[in-house]
Design a protein around this motif. Sequence first.
Motif, mmCIF file in Angstrom:
data_model
loop_
_atom_site.group_PDB
_atom_site.id
_atom_site.type_symbol
_atom_site.label_atom_id
_atom_site.label_comp_id
_atom_site.label_asym_id
_atom_site.label_seq_id
_atom_site.Cartn_x
_atom_site.Cartn_y
_atom_site.Cartn_z
ATOM 1 N N PRO A 30 -3.713 -8.617 10.079
ATOM 2 C CA PRO A 30 -3.507 -9.722 9.146
ATOM 3 C C PRO A 30 -4.760 -10.123 8.372
ATOM 4 O O PRO A 30 -4.666 -10.784 7.353
ATOM 5 C CB PRO A 30 -3.031 -10.871 10.041
ATOM 6 C CG PRO A 30 -2.527 -10.225 11.275
ATOM 7 C CD PRO A 30 -3.338 -8.976 11.450
ATOM 8 N N GLY A 31 -5.933 -9.725 8.830
ATOM 9 C CA GLY A 31 -7.164 -10.063 8.134
ATOM 10 C C GLY A 31 -7.476 -9.152 6.961
ATOM 11 O O GLY A 31 -8.457 -9.356 6.244
ATOM 12 N N THR A 32 -6.638 -8.157 6.720
ATOM 13 C CA THR A 32 -6.844 -7.234 5.614
ATOM 14 C C THR A 32 -6.727 -7.979 4.292
ATOM 15 O O THR A 32 -5.830 -8.790 4.097
ATOM 16 C CB THR A 32 -5.783 -6.101 5.657
ATOM 17 O OG1 THR A 32 -5.923 -5.404 6.890
ATOM 18 C CG2 THR A 32 -5.951 -5.130 4.519
ATOM 19 N N SER A 33 -7.637 -7.689 3.368
ATOM 20 C CA SER A 33 -7.541 -8.289 2.036
ATOM 21 C C SER A 33 -6.627 -7.425 1.165
ATOM 22 O O SER A 33 -6.355 -6.266 1.492
ATOM 23 C CB SER A 33 -8.928 -8.383 1.393
ATOM 24 O OG SER A 33 -9.403 -7.087 1.056
ATOM 25 N N VAL A 34 -6.189 -7.998 0.072
ATOM 26 C CA VAL A 34 -5.343 -7.245 -0.864
ATOM 27 C C VAL A 34 -6.110 -6.035 -1.396
ATOM 28 O O VAL A 34 -5.559 -4.942 -1.520
ATOM 29 C CB VAL A 34 -4.848 -8.160 -2.004
ATOM 30 C CG1 VAL A 34 -4.120 -7.359 -3.076
ATOM 31 C CG2 VAL A 34 -3.938 -9.247 -1.448
ATOM 32 N N LEU A 35 -7.393 -6.209 -1.674
ATOM 33 C CA LEU A 35 -8.220 -5.104 -2.162
ATOM 34 C C LEU A 35 -8.337 -3.997 -1.110
ATOM 35 O O LEU A 35 -8.184 -2.817 -1.435
ATOM 36 C CB LEU A 35 -9.608 -5.607 -2.562
ATOM 37 C CG LEU A 35 -10.572 -4.552 -3.115
ATOM 38 C CD1 LEU A 35 -9.989 -3.881 -4.358
ATOM 39 C CD2 LEU A 35 -11.922 -5.187 -3.435
ATOM 40 N N GLN A 36 -8.580 -4.372 0.152
ATOM 41 C CA GLN A 36 -8.648 -3.371 1.222
ATOM 42 C C GLN A 36 -7.320 -2.627 1.348
ATOM 43 O O GLN A 36 -7.299 -1.411 1.535
ATOM 44 C CB GLN A 36 -8.987 -4.031 2.564
ATOM 45 C CG GLN A 36 -10.397 -4.525 2.694
ATOM 46 C CD GLN A 36 -10.565 -5.376 3.948
ATOM 47 O OE1 GLN A 36 -9.758 -6.262 4.238
ATOM 48 N NE2 GLN A 36 -11.631 -5.091 4.691
ATOM 49 N N ALA A 37 -6.218 -3.354 1.263
ATOM 50 C CA ALA A 37 -4.898 -2.732 1.366
ATOM 51 C C ALA A 37 -4.691 -1.733 0.232
ATOM 52 O O ALA A 37 -4.205 -0.628 0.446
ATOM 53 C CB ALA A 37 -3.803 -3.799 1.348
ATOM 54 N N ALA A 38 -5.073 -2.125 -0.981
ATOM 55 C CA ALA A 38 -4.922 -1.235 -2.137
ATOM 56 C C ALA A 38 -5.712 0.052 -1.931
ATOM 57 O O ALA A 38 -5.209 1.150 -2.189
ATOM 58 C CB ALA A 38 -5.370 -1.948 -3.409
ATOM 59 N N ARG A 39 -6.935 -0.082 -1.458
ATOM 60 C CA ARG A 39 -7.769 1.102 -1.229
ATOM 61 C C ARG A 39 -7.158 1.999 -0.155
ATOM 62 O O ARG A 39 -7.098 3.215 -0.311
ATOM 63 C CB ARG A 39 -9.174 0.681 -0.825
ATOM 64 C CG ARG A 39 -9.995 0.146 -1.983
ATOM 65 C CD ARG A 39 -11.390 -0.245 -1.551
ATOM 66 N NE ARG A 39 -12.147 -0.771 -2.675
ATOM 67 C CZ ARG A 39 -13.112 -1.647 -2.560
ATOM 68 N NH1 ARG A 39 -13.484 -2.102 -1.365
ATOM 69 N NH2 ARG A 39 -13.742 -2.076 -3.649
#
Length: 159
Positions: A16-25
């Motif tokens: 749940p701590g993943t950022s939207v940017l990290q998820a996109a990458r």
Amino acid sequence: MDRLDFRIVELFSNDPGTSVLQAARELGIARPTVQARLTRMREAGILVDILPKLEAEPMGYPVRAITTLQIDQRIGTEQLHEQLLSIPEVIDCATIAGQWDVMLRIVARSNADLQRVIERIARLESVSRTSTSIVLQDLARNRHLPLMDAATADLDDEA
């Protein structure tokens, strides 16, 4: 809803701590795509929220139980919901059909503490009877990801 939606939800559910940017990458897609899909799933009511998974045992509540309640129909449940939510050990609450009217998942520090919680619930005005079973082991909990996986697999098959 499609397989990419599933992969996005799976990623955030597992961390749940993943950022939207990290998820996109990690998914190899554009950040606005992840954000747009999260927004669309929230607006559709599929995704209520992405929260950390909390465990009661490390917080000092190793005893888990399922308690069912029969409600005095003459009194009803108007205030019951609020009263149950005022008890911190009540972690889930649902009205149900059948012999029992309400089902609760509760946690406690010990068996003696569980008895205290049950007695507190039993004293509520609209509660006429309780039945409690101690949970020995959770075999499956919060199985929304397999459900979403199956739902999106079916949608992909139809396409």
